[in-house]
Design a protein around this motif. Structure first.
Motif, PDB file in Angstrom:
ATOM      1  N   GLY A 180      -5.152  10.264 -10.156  1.00  0.00           N
ATOM      2  CA  GLY A 180      -4.403   9.350 -11.002  1.00  0.00           C
ATOM      3  C   GLY A 180      -4.185   7.975 -10.398  1.00  0.00           C
ATOM      4  O   GLY A 180      -4.110   6.979 -11.128  1.00  0.00           O
ATOM      5  N   LEU A 181      -4.081   7.882  -9.074  1.00  0.00           N
ATOM      6  CA  LEU A 181      -3.770   6.612  -8.424  1.00  0.00           C
ATOM      7  C   LEU A 181      -4.998   5.884  -7.896  1.00  0.00           C
ATOM      8  O   LEU A 181      -4.971   4.657  -7.768  1.00  0.00           O
ATOM      9  CB  LEU A 181      -2.771   6.839  -7.282  1.00  0.00           C
ATOM     10  CG  LEU A 181      -1.388   7.320  -7.718  1.00  0.00           C
ATOM     11  CD1 LEU A 181      -0.514   7.598  -6.508  1.00  0.00           C
ATOM     12  CD2 LEU A 181      -0.716   6.320  -8.639  1.00  0.00           C
ATOM     13  N   THR A 182      -6.053   6.602  -7.590  1.00  0.00           N
ATOM     14  CA  THR A 182      -7.265   5.931  -7.111  1.00  0.00           C
ATOM     15  C   THR A 182      -8.240   5.655  -8.234  1.00  0.00           C
ATOM     16  O   THR A 182      -9.163   4.877  -8.088  1.00  0.00           O
ATOM     17  CB  THR A 182      -7.973   6.766  -6.021  1.00  0.00           C
ATOM     18  OG1 THR A 182      -8.350   8.043  -6.578  1.00  0.00           O
ATOM     19  CG2 THR A 182      -7.065   6.974  -4.831  1.00  0.00           C
ATOM     20  N   GLY A 183      -8.043   6.340  -9.376  1.00  0.00           N
ATOM     21  CA  GLY A 183      -8.941   6.108 -10.502  1.00  0.00           C
ATOM     22  C   GLY A 183      -8.570   4.884 -11.261  1.00  0.00           C
ATOM     23  O   GLY A 183      -9.373   4.277 -11.933  1.00  0.00           O
ATOM     24  N   ARG A 205       0.851  -1.188   0.000  1.00  0.00           N
ATOM     25  CA  ARG A 205       0.000   0.000   0.000  1.00  0.00           C
ATOM     26  C   ARG A 205       0.885   1.234   0.000  1.00  0.00           C
ATOM     27  O   ARG A 205       1.848   1.319   0.751  1.00  0.00           O
ATOM     28  CB  ARG A 205      -0.922   0.005   1.218  1.00  0.00           C
ATOM     29  CG  ARG A 205      -1.890  -1.158   1.260  1.00  0.00           C
ATOM     30  CD  ARG A 205      -2.537  -1.287   2.627  1.00  0.00           C
ATOM     31  NE  ARG A 205      -3.392  -0.154   2.915  1.00  0.00           N
ATOM     32  CZ  ARG A 205      -3.397   0.517   4.083  1.00  0.00           C
ATOM     33  NH1 ARG A 205      -2.561   0.181   5.047  1.00  0.00           N
ATOM     34  NH2 ARG A 205      -4.225   1.520   4.281  1.00  0.00           N
ATOM     35  N   LEU A 206       0.536   2.168  -0.853  1.00  0.00           N
ATOM     36  CA  LEU A 206       1.238   3.446  -0.908  1.00  0.00           C
ATOM     37  C   LEU A 206       0.355   4.532  -0.308  1.00  0.00           C
ATOM     38  O   LEU A 206      -0.878   4.473  -0.413  1.00  0.00           O
ATOM     39  CB  LEU A 206       1.604   3.821  -2.341  1.00  0.00           C
ATOM     40  CG  LEU A 206       2.503   2.858  -3.120  1.00  0.00           C
ATOM     41  CD1 LEU A 206       2.809   3.426  -4.495  1.00  0.00           C
ATOM     42  CD2 LEU A 206       3.786   2.567  -2.365  1.00  0.00           C
ATOM     43  N   GLY A 207       0.982   5.491   0.313  1.00  0.00           N
ATOM     44  CA  GLY A 207       0.232   6.592   0.902  1.00  0.00           C
ATOM     45  C   GLY A 207       0.942   7.914   0.716  1.00  0.00           C
ATOM     46  O   GLY A 207       2.163   7.972   0.516  1.00  0.00           O
ATOM     47  N   LEU A 208       0.164   8.986   0.774  1.00  0.00           N
ATOM     48  CA  LEU A 208       0.714  10.335   0.751  1.00  0.00           C
ATOM     49  C   LEU A 208       1.044  10.753   2.177  1.00  0.00           C
ATOM     50  O   LEU A 208       0.239  10.553   3.090  1.00  0.00           O
ATOM     51  CB  LEU A 208      -0.293  11.319   0.158  1.00  0.00           C
ATOM     52  CG  LEU A 208      -0.706  11.102  -1.298  1.00  0.00           C
ATOM     53  CD1 LEU A 208      -1.727  12.157  -1.707  1.00  0.00           C
ATOM     54  CD2 LEU A 208       0.507  11.144  -2.217  1.00  0.00           C
ATOM     55  N   VAL A 209       2.215  11.326   2.379  1.00  0.00           N
ATOM     56  CA  VAL A 209       2.606  11.824   3.698  1.00  0.00           C
ATOM     57  C   VAL A 209       3.030  13.279   3.573  1.00  0.00           C
ATOM     58  O   VAL A 209       3.718  13.669   2.634  1.00  0.00           O
ATOM     59  CB  VAL A 209       3.744  10.984   4.327  1.00  0.00           C
ATOM     60  CG1 VAL A 209       3.287   9.570   4.602  1.00  0.00           C
ATOM     61  CG2 VAL A 209       4.989  10.958   3.447  1.00  0.00           C
ATOM     62  N   LEU A 210       2.563  14.098   4.503  1.00  0.00           N
ATOM     63  CA  LEU A 210       3.009  15.471   4.612  1.00  0.00           C
ATOM     64  C   LEU A 210       2.910  15.897   6.063  1.00  0.00           C
ATOM     65  O   LEU A 210       2.223  15.250   6.861  1.00  0.00           O
ATOM     66  CB  LEU A 210       2.218  16.415   3.706  1.00  0.00           C
ATOM     67  CG  LEU A 210       0.766  16.710   4.025  1.00  0.00           C
ATOM     68  CD1 LEU A 210       0.339  17.995   3.316  1.00  0.00           C
ATOM     69  CD2 LEU A 210      -0.147  15.588   3.573  1.00  0.00           C
TER      70      LEU A 210
END
Length: 302
Positions: free
Chosen positions: A299-302, A274-279
Motif C-alpha cells: 500500500g505504501l510503496t505502490g 521518510r517513514l519506516g517499519l520497525v519491529l
C-alpha cells in the motif's frame, strides 16, 4: 530411516524435552517434579528414556545441582527450535480452529493513522475478516520504545529510528508542504525566509517531524517562532483554515480535493520525511503479522 522415525514416534515426545528443560533450569529432579506435579522417580525415568534414545548422557551432577552436559545443551537448543515450530503450527491453524487470524498491535503517528493506514487496513480486513488489528498513535520515539518493549508488534515511524534491538525497513517517502488558507496560496514554492515572516502554527516539539521542520529553517539561518504549537494535525488544519496562521504538514494530510479550504505550497528547498517499519529483531512473525507487513509494503510503496 524408517526405523529411526518409528523409534522417534514411539519414544520421544515434547513432554520428554520439557522435562529436560525443567531439570536444566531448576537444577534438580525434585524441583522439576514439583513444577510438573509428578513424582521424582517419574522424572528420572523419563530423563533416562531420553538419554537412551540419544545414546548419550544429557544431565550430570555439578556439586549439589544437576546441569546439562554438552550433549544436553545441544538437545536443549534443538528443543527450543521444536517449540518455536510447534507454536508456529498452532498459529497457522488457529484461523481454521477458531475462525480468527490473530491479533496485530500497530503503532504510528497521528498523520499516518488518519491518512495512510485506513485504506490499507480496510482492504486487509476485507481479505482477512478474522485478523484483529489495533492501532496506537504517538510520536516516533514513543512508538519505537513500545516496539522495543514488545508492547507493540510493529511500528510505522518517521526515520531515523535508532535502536540496536530493532529491524528498520524504509518504506515510504513524502514531501512536507506549506499549508495556508486557500485564498493566500502563492503560485510557486515558498522559501524558509518567506514562511518565517508569517504567523506559524506548528507541531509540538516532541517528534521527528518537528525536528525536520526546525532543521529546514535552521539550514537557512532561521529559528521559527510559532504563535501556536499543537499535537493534532487536524487541529492545526482548523486553525490555519480559520486564517490564524500557516503551517508545515505532510502532503498526505492536505490531498487535493480534500483540503477543506486549505492551500498547499511546495517548500524551497524541498523537505521530505521518510517513514519506516520497525519491529524487534527477535520478533516471531506470526501469520497475521506477515500479512500486515505485506499489506503496508504494497500500500505504501505502490
Amino acid at each position: 530411516m524408517q526405523s529411526i522415525r518409528q523409534t522417534l514416534k514411539n519414544t520421544l515426545t515434547l513432554r520428554h524435552l520439557d522435562l529436560l528443560a525443567d531439570v536444566a533450569e531448576l537444577g534438580s529432579f525434585s524441583a522439576a517434579a514439583e513444577k510438573e506435579a509428578l513424582s521424582q522417580p517419574a522424572v528420572s525415568q523419563q530423563i533416562r528414556a531420553l538419554e537412551t534414545f540419544f545414546g548419550v548422557r544429557l544431565i550430570e551432577r555439578s556439586g549439589r545441582h544437576m546441569r546439562p552436559t554438552e550433549a544436553g545443551r545441544a538437545v536443549l537448543a534443538g528443543a527450543g527450535r521444536i517449540r518455536d515450530e510447534v507454536e508456529a503450527m498452532q498459529e497457522a491453524v488457529q484461523p481454521f480452529r477458531a475462525g480468527r487470524a490473530g491479533r496485530v498491535r500497530i503503532g504510528t503517528g497521528a498523520t499516518a493513522c488518519i491518512y495512510l493506514l485506513p485504506p490499507i487496513l480496510g482492504a486487509l480486513k476485507r481479505e482477512m475478516p478474522g485478523l484483529d488489528c489495533t492501532v496506537r498513535t504517538g510520536n516516533s520515539p514513543e512508538i519505537r520504545r513500545l516496539v522495543e518493549e514488545n508492547a507493540l508488534d510493529l511500528g510505522l515511524v518517521t526515520l531515523p529510528a535508532p535502536g540496536r534491538s530493532l529491524e528498520v525497513t524504509p518504506i515510504f517517502e513524502e514531501d512536507l508542504v506549506a499549508v495556508c488558507p486557500a485564498a493566500e496560496a502563492p503560485a510557486g514554492p515558498i522559501t524558509a525566509a518567506a514562511l518565517a515572516a508569517r504567523p506559524l502554527v506548528l507541531y509540538e516539539d516532541a517528534g521527528h517531524t518537528r525536528l525536520l521542520i526546525d532543521g529546514w529553517f535552521a539550514a537557512a539561518g532561521l529559528q521559527p517562532k510559532p504563535v501556536m504549537e499543537l499535537g493534532s494535525v487536524e487541529a492545526i488544519k482548523e486553525i490555519v483554515g480559520a486564517g490564524l496562521g500557516w503551517s508545515v504538514l505532510p502532503a498526505s494530510s492536505v490531498r487535493p480535493g480534500k483540503a477543506g479550504g486549505l492551500g498547499s505550497v511546495p517548500l524551497e528547498p524541498r523537505l521530505c520525511r521518510r517513514l519506516g517499519l520497525v519491529l524487534r529483531r527477535d520478533k516471531r512473525l506470526t501469520a497475521g503479522l506477515r500479512e500486515v507487513i505485506a499489506a503496508l509494503r504494497a500500500g505504501l510503496t505502490g
